[in-house]
Motif scaffolding. Structure first.
Motif, PDB file in Angstrom:
ATOM      1  N   ARG A  27      25.727 -16.667  -4.001  1.00 25.06           N
ATOM      2  CA  ARG A  27      25.686 -16.280  -5.413  1.00 25.06           C
ATOM      3  C   ARG A  27      25.643 -14.761  -5.537  1.00 25.06           C
ATOM      4  O   ARG A  27      25.279 -14.224  -6.571  1.00 25.06           O
ATOM      5  CB  ARG A  27      24.500 -16.920  -6.115  1.00 25.06           C
ATOM      6  CG  ARG A  27      23.152 -16.707  -5.469  1.00 25.06           C
ATOM      7  CD  ARG A  27      22.133 -17.675  -6.047  1.00 25.06           C
ATOM      8  NE  ARG A  27      20.843 -17.591  -5.398  1.00 25.06           N
ATOM      9  CZ  ARG A  27      19.833 -16.839  -5.837  1.00 25.06           C
ATOM     10  NH1 ARG A  27      19.987 -16.109  -6.921  1.00 25.06           N
ATOM     11  NH2 ARG A  27      18.686 -16.822  -5.200  1.00 25.06           N
ATOM     12  N   ASP A  28      26.004 -14.091  -4.448  1.00 22.25           N
ATOM     13  CA  ASP A  28      26.133 -12.640  -4.453  1.00 22.25           C
ATOM     14  C   ASP A  28      27.621 -12.310  -4.447  1.00 22.25           C
ATOM     15  O   ASP A  28      28.317 -12.526  -3.456  1.00 22.25           O
ATOM     16  CB  ASP A  28      25.441 -12.035  -3.231  1.00 22.25           C
ATOM     17  CG  ASP A  28      25.260 -10.536  -3.333  1.00 22.25           C
ATOM     18  OD1 ASP A  28      26.173  -9.873  -3.887  1.00 22.25           O
ATOM     19  OD2 ASP A  28      24.228 -10.034  -2.868  1.00 22.25           O
ATOM     20  N   THR A  29      28.122 -11.790  -5.542  1.00 27.34           N
ATOM     21  CA  THR A  29      29.558 -11.549  -5.699  1.00 27.34           C
ATOM     22  C   THR A  29      29.986 -10.178  -5.212  1.00 27.34           C
ATOM     23  O   THR A  29      31.174  -9.850  -5.258  1.00 27.34           O
ATOM     24  CB  THR A  29      29.958 -11.677  -7.171  1.00 27.34           C
ATOM     25  OG1 THR A  29      29.461 -10.534  -7.905  1.00 27.34           O
ATOM     26  CG2 THR A  29      29.417 -12.943  -7.795  1.00 27.34           C
ATOM     27  N   ARG A  30      29.055  -9.351  -4.746  1.00 29.94           N
ATOM     28  CA  ARG A  30      29.352  -7.932  -4.539  1.00 29.94           C
ATOM     29  C   ARG A  30      30.245  -7.664  -3.334  1.00 29.94           C
ATOM     30  O   ARG A  30      30.937  -6.641  -3.300  1.00 29.94           O
ATOM     31  CB  ARG A  30      28.034  -7.157  -4.410  1.00 29.94           C
ATOM     32  CG  ARG A  30      27.189  -7.221  -5.683  1.00 29.94           C
ATOM     33  CD  ARG A  30      25.837  -6.565  -5.537  1.00 29.94           C
ATOM     34  NE  ARG A  30      24.980  -7.293  -4.611  1.00 29.94           N
ATOM     35  CZ  ARG A  30      23.722  -6.943  -4.329  1.00 29.94           C
ATOM     36  NH1 ARG A  30      23.195  -5.864  -4.902  1.00 29.94           N
ATOM     37  NH2 ARG A  30      22.993  -7.659  -3.478  1.00 29.94           N
ATOM     38  N   ASN A  31      30.220  -8.535  -2.334  1.00 30.07           N
ATOM     39  CA  ASN A  31      31.080  -8.415  -1.141  1.00 30.07           C
ATOM     40  C   ASN A  31      30.874  -7.135  -0.356  1.00 30.07           C
ATOM     41  O   ASN A  31      31.774  -6.687   0.372  1.00 30.07           O
ATOM     42  CB  ASN A  31      32.560  -8.556  -1.512  1.00 30.07           C
ATOM     43  CG  ASN A  31      32.960  -9.992  -1.797  1.00 30.07           C
ATOM     44  OD1 ASN A  31      32.173 -10.916  -1.576  1.00 30.07           O
ATOM     45  ND2 ASN A  31      34.165 -10.191  -2.297  1.00 30.07           N
ATOM     46  N   TRP A  32      29.705  -6.509  -0.480  1.00 25.97           N
ATOM     47  CA  TRP A  32      29.435  -5.309   0.303  1.00 25.97           C
ATOM     48  C   TRP A  32      29.426  -5.660   1.782  1.00 25.97           C
ATOM     49  O   TRP A  32      28.941  -6.719   2.198  1.00 25.97           O
ATOM     50  CB  TRP A  32      28.101  -4.698  -0.114  1.00 25.97           C
ATOM     51  CG  TRP A  32      28.135  -4.085  -1.478  1.00 25.97           C
ATOM     52  CD1 TRP A  32      29.224  -3.708  -2.186  1.00 25.97           C
ATOM     53  CD2 TRP A  32      26.990  -3.769  -2.287  1.00 25.97           C
ATOM     54  NE1 TRP A  32      28.856  -3.164  -3.396  1.00 25.97           N
ATOM     55  CE2 TRP A  32      27.493  -3.185  -3.488  1.00 25.97           C
ATOM     56  CE3 TRP A  32      25.618  -3.907  -2.143  1.00 25.97           C
ATOM     57  CZ2 TRP A  32      26.653  -2.752  -4.521  1.00 25.97           C
ATOM     58  CZ3 TRP A  32      24.780  -3.485  -3.168  1.00 25.97           C
ATOM     59  CH2 TRP A  32      25.292  -2.905  -4.339  1.00 25.97           C
ATOM     60  N   SER A  33      29.932  -4.762   2.601  1.00 24.17           N
ATOM     61  CA  SER A  33      30.110  -5.040   4.029  1.00 24.17           C
ATOM     62  C   SER A  33      28.795  -5.253   4.758  1.00 24.17           C
ATOM     63  O   SER A  33      28.758  -5.921   5.795  1.00 24.17           O
ATOM     64  CB  SER A  33      30.890  -3.898   4.688  1.00 24.17           C
ATOM     65  OG  SER A  33      30.206  -2.660   4.526  1.00 24.17           O
ATOM     66  N   ASP A  34      27.692  -4.692   4.241  1.00 27.76           N
ATOM     67  CA  ASP A  34      26.415  -4.816   4.939  1.00 27.76           C
ATOM     68  C   ASP A  34      25.585  -6.003   4.477  1.00 27.76           C
ATOM     69  O   ASP A  34      24.441  -6.174   4.907  1.00 27.76           O
ATOM     70  CB  ASP A  34      25.607  -3.526   4.785  1.00 27.76           C
ATOM     71  CG  ASP A  34      25.319  -3.184   3.330  1.00 27.76           C
ATOM     72  OD1 ASP A  34      25.931  -3.796   2.430  1.00 27.76           O
ATOM     73  OD2 ASP A  34      24.488  -2.286   3.082  1.00 27.76           O
ATOM     74  N   LEU A  35      26.144  -6.825   3.586  1.00 27.75           N
ATOM     75  CA  LEU A  35      25.414  -7.993   3.120  1.00 27.75           C
ATOM     76  C   LEU A  35      25.666  -9.171   4.053  1.00 27.75           C
ATOM     77  O   LEU A  35      26.814  -9.503   4.352  1.00 27.75           O
ATOM     78  CB  LEU A  35      25.847  -8.364   1.697  1.00 27.75           C
ATOM     79  CG  LEU A  35      25.485  -7.381   0.584  1.00 27.75           C
ATOM     80  CD1 LEU A  35      26.083  -7.848  -0.736  1.00 27.75           C
ATOM     81  CD2 LEU A  35      23.971  -7.229   0.460  1.00 27.75           C
ATOM     82  N   GLU A  36      24.617  -9.802   4.492  1.00 24.16           N
ATOM     83  CA  GLU A  36      24.744 -10.940   5.399  1.00 24.16           C
ATOM     84  C   GLU A  36      24.760 -12.240   4.608  1.00 24.16           C
ATOM     85  O   GLU A  36      23.913 -13.124   4.769  1.00 24.16           O
ATOM     86  CB  GLU A  36      23.605 -10.919   6.416  1.00 24.16           C
ATOM     87  CG  GLU A  36      23.639  -9.695   7.327  1.00 24.16           C
ATOM     88  CD  GLU A  36      22.529  -9.688   8.353  1.00 24.16           C
ATOM     89  OE1 GLU A  36      21.707 -10.626   8.332  1.00 24.16           O
ATOM     90  OE2 GLU A  36      22.493  -8.744   9.162  1.00 24.16           O
ATOM     91  N   VAL A  37      25.745 -12.342   3.725  1.00 26.16           N
ATOM     92  CA  VAL A  37      25.930 -13.537   2.913  1.00 26.16           C
ATOM     93  C   VAL A  37      27.419 -13.859   2.898  1.00 26.16           C
ATOM     94  O   VAL A  37      28.252 -12.988   3.173  1.00 26.16           O
ATOM     95  CB  VAL A  37      25.427 -13.325   1.464  1.00 26.16           C
ATOM     96  CG1 VAL A  37      23.931 -13.072   1.438  1.00 26.16           C
ATOM     97  CG2 VAL A  37      26.169 -12.166   0.792  1.00 26.16           C
TER      98      VAL A  37
END
Length: 469
Positions: A280-290
């Motif tokens: 449910r995290d739409t940001r797609n940042w490279s450092d997000l482990e989702v």
């Protein structure tokens, strides 16, 4: 050019109204006929040509005129405020265009306010019409101005303060009932600015689109929530208002009014959640482990009721996320098209260069049985290439179907995306190291208005609209 989507595109065409929405005649420049090609030019109107005046590069056949500038005397005797931001346009009498324009000004930025550098003109207005007077020392300097523009002469015939006493009015949106909703991008509290502010901020206000030279009484629509508002879009079929939040961990909201067209009569504020998905995290940042939020995939959504929406601790987004709401990277401009809306997230994506989402309301949107045919959310654009798109902010849909994005950058462009998903550059700010803001078309589609924010300029651009290569 990069193909953005292989799915069938719905029409971007709007059903009614156009929005995003001195120095008169200082520049009016028609571009010359020859210049080398530019990247992605074939999708749009051709290469951007150098402006001898050094302000705005445009394609061949296009011209611009500066129609308003910070500090000039307006029709009401006040000064044109600075930091122009979101704008909406409306049909006026005798073919005039009414432009309602936001001003993203903090209370202590006196040199950019309408009352002069020492607030010496504050005594000339009725203080009871303001939301925040700041003990008479530091009135809210945000708010809106209204311009009456004559497209035949390309001149502003009237310009006046139409809302005052608010803080950092960033963007907003038009309504089907001929008004402008203006949003405070601030959550300052009483006692801020050395104790000179009296009230909470972080609200939406409504401004009538009228040429009457009147200052609207500033009344917050508190049931639309208190948070770092950015922009709104209203579904003309349902009067549901969709709202973005300019936070790195913001939510996407909707407000269901108790009575269509009468927002001050209250309603229900909700946050969007993704149904049955891992992330449910739409940001797609490279450092997000989702898990990544996939492009061109329609995610089914549900909506979560929110409580304590005045949020004295500025934690509405945090409580919403804990309840299961989706998270977005700085929600910015938003625009309702033909049965769907688009909104930008300024620093979303793998390289934090920006994303554009498309939300399609369900067949029973906002009703008790909406789960039978829920709305869908799609990641429409995430090029992850700053040469194509960076820091997308204000959004508008052109009458012929293209999506136009203003970049919030020190070297910004107005970027177009065609219904086929091709990118092109429409305009380049070469005169000032500050963002484009508030891009919006006139109701007849003949003029594109845009602000160069830090310079305090509003420009009117004309040309062979709709005649893309």
């Amino acid at each position: 050019m990069r193909q953005l989507s292989k799915t069938t595109r719905r029409s971007f065409l709007k059903k009614s109204g156009i929005a995003t929405v001195g120095f008169m005649g200082l520049y009016q420049f028609v571009q010359p006929n020859a210049f080398a090609g530019a990247a992605h030019a074939k999708a749009g109107y051709g290469a951007l040509l150098p402006d001898p005046a050094g302000i705005l590069n445009l394609p061949k056949g296009f011209s611009y005129k500066v129609i308003s500038k910070i500090g000039q005397k307006m029709s009401d005797g006040l000064l044109t405020p600075g930091n122009p931001d979101g704008m909406g346009t409306f049909k006026g009498e005798n073919s005039r265009v009414l432009i309602v324009r936001n001003h993203e000004i903090s209370p202590d930025d006196l040199e950019k306010g309408a009352f002069g550098k020492d607030n010496e003109l504050f005594k000339n207005i009725s203080a009871d019409l303001l939301y925040e007077t700041g003990k008479g020392q530091l009135p809210g300097l945000g708010g809106t101005t209204t311009l009456v523009y004559n497209p035949k002469t390309q001149e502003v015939e009237d310009e006046f303060l139409s809302l005052a006493g608010t803080v950092r009015n960033c963007a907003g949106g038009i309504t089907p009932w001929n008004s402008w909703l203006t949003c405070e991008e601030s959550t300052v509290t009483p006692g801020s600015y050395d104790g000179r502010l009296d009230l909470n901020h972080g609200y939406v206000f409504e401004v009538n689109a009228a040429a009457d030279k009147k200052l609207n009484k500033a009344i917050p629509i508190k049931e639309m929530g208190r948070f770092n508002h950015e922009a709104v879009a209203v579904d003309p079929k349902t009067s549901i208002v969709y709202l973005t939040e300019d936070r790195g961990d913001g939510l996407f909201y909707r407000f269901i009014p108790n009575e269509p067209g009468k927002l001050y009569n209250g309603g229900k504020l909700q946050a969007l959640a993704i149904t049955g998905e891992n992330s449910r995290d739409t940001r797609n940042w490279s450092d997000l482990e989702v898990p990544k939020f996939q492009k061109n995939h329609p995610y089914k959504v549900t909506w979560i009721d929110l409580e304590d929406i005045d949020a004295p601790d500025d934690d509405l987004r945090h409580r919403g996320f804990e309840q299961g709401a989706a998270c977005f990277a700085r929600g910015e401009g938003i625009w309702f098209g033909d049965g769907e809306l688009f909104f930008a997230c300024t620093n979303g994506g793998e390289i934090s260069a920006g994303q554009v989402f498309r939300y399609t309301p369900g067949a029973h949107e906002g009703k008790a049985d909406e789960s039978a045919a829920p709305g869908t959310l799609e990641l429409f654009a995430e090029p992850n290439d700053k040469e194509i798109l960076k820091s997308c902010d204000n959004v508008a849909i052109a009458p012929w179907g293209d999506l136009l994005l203003c970049e919030d950058d020190k070297h910004p462009f107005v970027v177009g995306i065609t219904p086929k998903g091709e990118y092109y550059k429409l305009a380049e700010n070469v005169g000032f190291r500050t963002e484009f803001a508030g891009g919006v078309f006139s109701p007849d589609g003949s003029t594109y208005f845009v602000n160069i924010q830090g310079a305090g300029l509003t420009l009117a651009i004309t040309g062979p609209w709709g005649q893309r290569a």
